[in-house]
Design a protein around this motif. Sequence first.
Motif, mmCIF file in Angstrom:
data_model
loop_
_atom_site.group_PDB
_atom_site.id
_atom_site.type_symbol
_atom_site.label_atom_id
_atom_site.label_comp_id
_atom_site.label_asym_id
_atom_site.label_seq_id
_atom_site.Cartn_x
_atom_site.Cartn_y
_atom_site.Cartn_z
ATOM 1 N N TRP A 355 11.296 -27.260 -6.730
ATOM 2 C CA TRP A 355 10.866 -25.754 -6.800
ATOM 3 C C TRP A 355 10.173 -25.573 -5.391
ATOM 4 C CZ3 TRP A 355 5.704 -24.051 -6.946
ATOM 5 C CH2 TRP A 355 5.620 -22.594 -7.216
ATOM 6 N N THR A 356 9.250 -26.589 -4.835
ATOM 7 C CA THR A 356 8.448 -26.500 -3.663
ATOM 8 C C THR A 356 9.573 -26.416 -2.527
ATOM 9 O OG1 THR A 356 6.951 -27.789 -4.723
ATOM 10 C CG2 THR A 356 6.496 -27.266 -2.446
ATOM 11 N N GLY A 357 9.548 -25.089 -1.841
ATOM 12 C CA GLY A 357 10.093 -25.113 -0.480
ATOM 13 C C GLY A 357 11.300 -24.503 -0.609
ATOM 14 N N ASN A 358 11.999 -24.444 -1.908
ATOM 15 C CA ASN A 358 13.323 -23.809 -2.060
ATOM 16 C C ASN A 358 13.177 -22.546 -2.511
ATOM 17 O OD1 ASN A 358 14.892 -25.977 -0.929
ATOM 18 N ND2 ASN A 358 14.394 -27.324 -2.793
ATOM 19 N N ASP A 359 13.794 -21.448 -1.940
ATOM 20 C CA ASP A 359 13.413 -20.062 -2.319
ATOM 21 C C ASP A 359 14.468 -19.687 -3.355
ATOM 22 O OD1 ASP A 359 14.279 -18.175 0.424
ATOM 23 O OD2 ASP A 359 15.134 -19.615 -0.483
ATOM 24 N N ASN A 360 15.795 -20.387 -3.707
ATOM 25 C CA ASN A 360 16.481 -20.528 -4.635
ATOM 26 C C ASN A 360 16.608 -21.282 -5.879
ATOM 27 O OD1 ASN A 360 17.781 -22.497 -3.096
ATOM 28 N ND2 ASN A 360 19.840 -21.596 -3.131
ATOM 29 N N ILE A 361 15.542 -22.119 -5.813
ATOM 30 C CA ILE A 361 15.066 -22.653 -6.981
ATOM 31 C C ILE A 361 13.595 -21.869 -7.516
ATOM 32 C CG2 ILE A 361 14.410 -24.822 -8.316
ATOM 33 C CD1 ILE A 361 16.013 -26.210 -6.183
ATOM 34 N N ILE A 362 13.886 -20.936 -8.607
ATOM 35 C CA ILE A 362 12.491 -20.160 -8.852
ATOM 36 C C ILE A 362 12.004 -20.229 -10.350
ATOM 37 C CG2 ILE A 362 13.187 -18.630 -7.036
ATOM 38 C CD1 ILE A 362 14.306 -16.793 -9.278
ATOM 39 N N THR A 363 10.980 -19.937 -10.715
ATOM 40 C CA THR A 363 10.503 -20.088 -12.183
ATOM 41 C C THR A 363 10.884 -18.759 -12.706
ATOM 42 O OG1 THR A 363 8.446 -18.717 -11.565
ATOM 43 C CG2 THR A 363 8.493 -21.288 -11.367
ATOM 44 N N GLY A 364 10.740 -18.877 -14.103
ATOM 45 C CA GLY A 364 11.019 -17.711 -14.927
ATOM 46 C C GLY A 364 10.485 -16.535 -14.599
ATOM 47 N N LEU A 365 9.256 -16.724 -14.358
ATOM 48 C CA LEU A 365 8.292 -15.484 -13.842
ATOM 49 C C LEU A 365 8.577 -14.995 -12.640
ATOM 50 C CD1 LEU A 365 6.085 -13.895 -15.365
ATOM 51 C CD2 LEU A 365 4.361 -15.495 -14.299
ATOM 52 N N GLU A 366 8.887 -15.660 -11.755
ATOM 53 C CA GLU A 366 9.678 -15.197 -10.526
ATOM 54 C C GLU A 366 10.759 -14.570 -10.500
ATOM 55 O OE1 GLU A 366 9.516 -19.067 -8.481
ATOM 56 O OE2 GLU A 366 7.774 -18.787 -7.490
ATOM 57 N N PHE A 367 11.598 -14.802 -11.545
ATOM 58 C CA PHE A 367 12.795 -14.248 -11.571
ATOM 59 C C PHE A 367 12.707 -12.766 -12.095
ATOM 60 C CE2 PHE A 367 17.273 -14.095 -12.977
ATOM 61 C CZ PHE A 367 17.409 -13.199 -13.898
ATOM 62 N N GLU A 368 11.545 -12.577 -13.074
ATOM 63 C CA GLU A 368 11.189 -11.539 -13.654
ATOM 64 C C GLU A 368 10.965 -10.578 -12.271
ATOM 65 O OE1 GLU A 368 11.033 -10.109 -16.874
ATOM 66 O OE2 GLU A 368 11.747 -12.210 -17.623
ATOM 67 N N ARG A 369 10.186 -10.899 -11.460
ATOM 68 C CA ARG A 369 9.876 -10.114 -10.461
ATOM 69 C C ARG A 369 10.932 -9.666 -9.253
ATOM 70 N NH1 ARG A 369 7.152 -7.243 -11.929
ATOM 71 N NH2 ARG A 369 6.863 -6.320 -9.949
ATOM 72 N N LEU A 370 11.836 -10.601 -9.603
ATOM 73 C CA LEU A 370 13.217 -10.376 -8.748
ATOM 74 C C LEU A 370 13.973 -9.188 -9.239
ATOM 75 C CD1 LEU A 370 14.860 -13.619 -7.457
ATOM 76 C CD2 LEU A 370 13.834 -11.775 -5.875
ATOM 77 N N VAL A 371 14.129 -9.451 -10.652
ATOM 78 C CA VAL A 371 15.123 -8.360 -11.325
ATOM 79 C C VAL A 371 14.464 -7.032 -11.654
ATOM 80 C CG1 VAL A 371 16.722 -10.364 -12.233
ATOM 81 C CG2 VAL A 371 14.732 -9.357 -13.405
#
Lengths: 676, 327, 143
Positions: A355-371
């Motif tokens: 997860w660290t350093g890769n912006d296309n491996i994201i957490t569920g909560l980060e996903f919520e913000r993306l969508v």
Amino acid sequence: MNDSRPKIGVYVCHCGINIGSVVDVPAVIEYVKTLPGVEIAREYTYMCSDPGQNLVKDDIRNEGLNRVIVASCSPRMHEPTFRKTLKEAGLNPYFLEMANIREQDSWVHEDHAAATKKAKQLVEAAVAKASVLEALEEKEVDVIPSCLVIGAGIAGIQSALDIADAGYKVYVVEKTPSVGGHMSQLDKTFPTLDCSACILTPKMVDVANHPNIELMTYSQVEEVTGFVGNFKAKIRKRARYVDFDKCTGCGICAENCRLAGKIPSEFDENIGKRGAVYLPFPQAVPAKYTIDPERCLQLSKGKCGKEGPACAEACTAGAINFEQEDEIVEIDCGTIIVATGYDVFDASRKPEYGWTGNDNIITGLEFERLVSASGPTGGKPLLGRDKKGEGGYLPKKVAFIHCVGSRDESVGNEYCSRVCCMYLAKQAHLIRDKLPEAEITVFYMDVRAFGKGFEEFYDRVRREGVQYVRGNPSEIYKKSPDPEDHTVVVKVEDTLTATPMDYECDLVVLGVGLEPRKDVREIIDLFKLSQSTDGFFLEAHPKLRPVDTASDGIFLAGCCQGPKDIPDTVAQAKGAASSALILIASGRVKVEAQVSFVTSSECRGCGFCVEVCPFGAIELVDENRMGNIVQVALVNEALCKGCGSCAAACLSGAIQPRSFKDEQILPQIAVLGVRT
Amino acid sequence: MVDQNKMRDKAREVLEGDDVRRLIGWKRGTYGFEAAPSVLKDASEVDRLIWDPTCVGNLAGFLTLEEKRPVPRGSEPDTRKVAVMVKGCDSRAVVQQLVEKAYDRDKVVVLGIPCTGVIDRRKAEAMFGEQSEPVEVSEKGDKLVVNIGGESKEVDKKDILADKCLRCRFPNPVVSDFMLGEEVPVAGTDEFADVAEFEKMTPEEKWKFWEEQYSKCIRCYSCRNVCPMCYCVECVATKLRPQWTRRSTDISENTAYHIQRAWHLSGRCIECGECQRVCPVDIPIMTLNRRMTRDVKEMFDYEPGLDVEAEPLLSCFNPQDPEDYIM
Amino acid sequence: MSEEFEPNIVAFLCNWCSYAGADLAGTSRMHYLPNIKIIRVMCSGRVNPLFLVNALQQGADGVLISGCHPGDCHYLEGNFFARRRFMLAKKLLEQIGVDPGRVNMSWVSASEGAKFKDVIDETVAKAKAAGPMEQFRRRQINW
């Protein structure tokens, strides 16, 4: 009844044949009559029945009994029954002692002679204790008709609204600048696909506007003292450096901030950016701006630009105030509801998932913000944007990973976080909705779709072409160092077909679980709460008292007690509000009568009892011993639960729990120790 | 080495300050091999103070045994400080008393004495017989010079010092406001060899040992009275309501009393050995306390009387505490 | 008349777990030996080890403390203190020469009726093996 000599009445119950067929009750009666202090000894078939109880009441009234022994079933069964009997006859209910000759005698011993001998001894021990019992007062304290709710996520908001609607005052304290909690970060909620912000914001507005609610955001509780019905709290209202009354929420300050768009936004899980003066999100309640003192140039460095702070310059209402200070507020309340919520699992603790350093491996909560439509990408799952927020690509293959940081001993979280199976299914559905052509795979260990509409939603998601593969990845990594190549490899085994695979995709969403808040220790110290083994707050009883804590008057609501979804959170919040309302509406609360007390003339003020008490019910106070000031222990009877740990710690025997004093236990040992 | 004159000068200086009301030190005893405690009120009395291997008494016991007399109407209690001289072992008692809030740190002035060992009276009497005159003892390297009836006799320290001194790990006071001499090196280590030796006995042998010892006990309570950690306002041993132990001196009550005291001292006994020293019928009381000291250290990694900030042993717990024998 | 020696055990059970467990053994009609006499306390943390000494003085051949499992104490922490005290008290009594089989402790929860029965059986067996407690028993004088 002025005669202080014990006049004991002993009642031996046959309990039908439960006791009578094993224990020779008449022989017990004969023996009991020889014991010192026993005036009356009777046997009866069912002591707990009305005629049985009347036997006791009549003897109290007519024979002047002042102690009652009932030898029958377990006190855990009928002690309250017989205490009432005594009370109705005009005798203090704490002059009752029971001898358990059923569950712990007639039902467990085959040897009738031995069972009878034991029954005689048990009754004799009860007689020995009864002789030194004392009358106890059942005290009541007033309850201040208000509630302090800590945390203003959906749980805190719901509890606050219920109590306020019932007509009572509520103080709501929220640490961040806006109410709403994690729920305000979510896009759509399962299984109904309700827009989270749409269902939440009306409640947020209600909380801010309700006449019975005093809302304090950007504030923290620093100290709590007192006991049920009578708590005192010290709350620090942190300085926003923006005048609350003058600010109109127009946002011109944020537009002009020299650091606008440069600071990672906590609300957007560090994907979006904000300035030093900011509103956490557009629907924030209250809609007042806040200045981050650690990032603001004026506050942290003393100087902002050549012409001074741009925000102050731009604000037409003159609301910026760099001289503002924290304010300490003290309030009194009768009940407290703790609704401090959760933190998501920090995915950097599973470094093998990349997860660290890769912006296309994201957490569920980060996903919520993306969508999320109000998120940094306007709802498009765009990845790989540049520093200005431009460019980026839409993923073609998306992998969702279950159980990241849950059901995992290696990171210390053995429990299941309860919501991830469903939120990942929902997120898979959202991708399908936004990217009809994308290949979507969910890597799961189990699918727990237990709630109302959950299984149906899960079926629907699979019918939309989301692949469910049973396997827990061992490693997730970027395939190539080339910045143009976004491929991520998920190394996993499909356990149902026993096929290992390197699944290639360009977006991985880690289903991070729920954990207790990082600052949980502070809250525990404030309220003397306990933690369950999983780290969430401990409820008083896992089955029957899920919103109570060991401290009377303090209740739990929401995920701070354990991971749960929004409907369960709201249900529990309503339960906590109801529990608080019982105290508030009745206005009085009974405190335990069998509490500890200190004979201060025997106390040497060493404080052993103070340290041992699990409820913080004892403190050292000054006492004047013939002109000399010494310290002695004093018990707060409203906090004491009567466990007696203090008495065992006291070297002098100065502190004793009523009804279980040394002088009430030693006579029992004297009787029961003798080999007959 | 402690310079006697410097020691007295310091005592004088402390007593001359108007914030100190008493100073407790040692003076020449009236007979035999032990010095006597002395409570000084005035700086002019300091000349009677001595320091030598006869200064066996743990003066820290006085800090808590001091009676608080009723304050006459119209006057205020005298809350000035008390100064006390302590050896290394005695200073641990001060620390433990502070842990138990017996008094405030700023109410006591601790004059620390680095100690090279004190005499065991019983060993001295075995060598030289009981003496009706006070005996002067001084140090000479690793020997003691004992002056009896005008004659000086030299004795190896290891033959006449108390057992506790031969294994002492804290010769220098662990707390002090003033040190009255140079720090001395730690002479001993303590492997609890005596405890291990006793443990070899079977339960029957152990009981036979104690039955013999406790049959001698006359319940004079000297052990309790001299112990610096026994300062309860109301002692359970002599309490009548409820009565834990009866007054009769039979084996049952005597054993119960000694177990009671050893229990109350677990995690609190700082091994000054005073109880054993003062017992008029020579009961080896420390044998029980030493076992508890070792077990407390082993099971809970705890030693009382060293850290003022420590929590009392039985007021705290570790979720990982051993539970080997629990079903 | 040489009858087999039947030991007398005094047990201190905490109200919320062990006493409830004992009641459950009763409700389930599990049979165990009648040698055990139970004193109810609210928490195992109430038990002063000197109670155990007093029991042995009064003539008990064995003693038992039973409480909630660590972490489950109804009063949060009482059983942690009880555990520390018991471990030390056992060492103390060993030093005096009391047979270690006489001094026992167990964790029995409210749902462990079967375990309670096993605990009793084991405690009685150990006390029986240790024989009658004579060492510092109070002798009653019949004038």
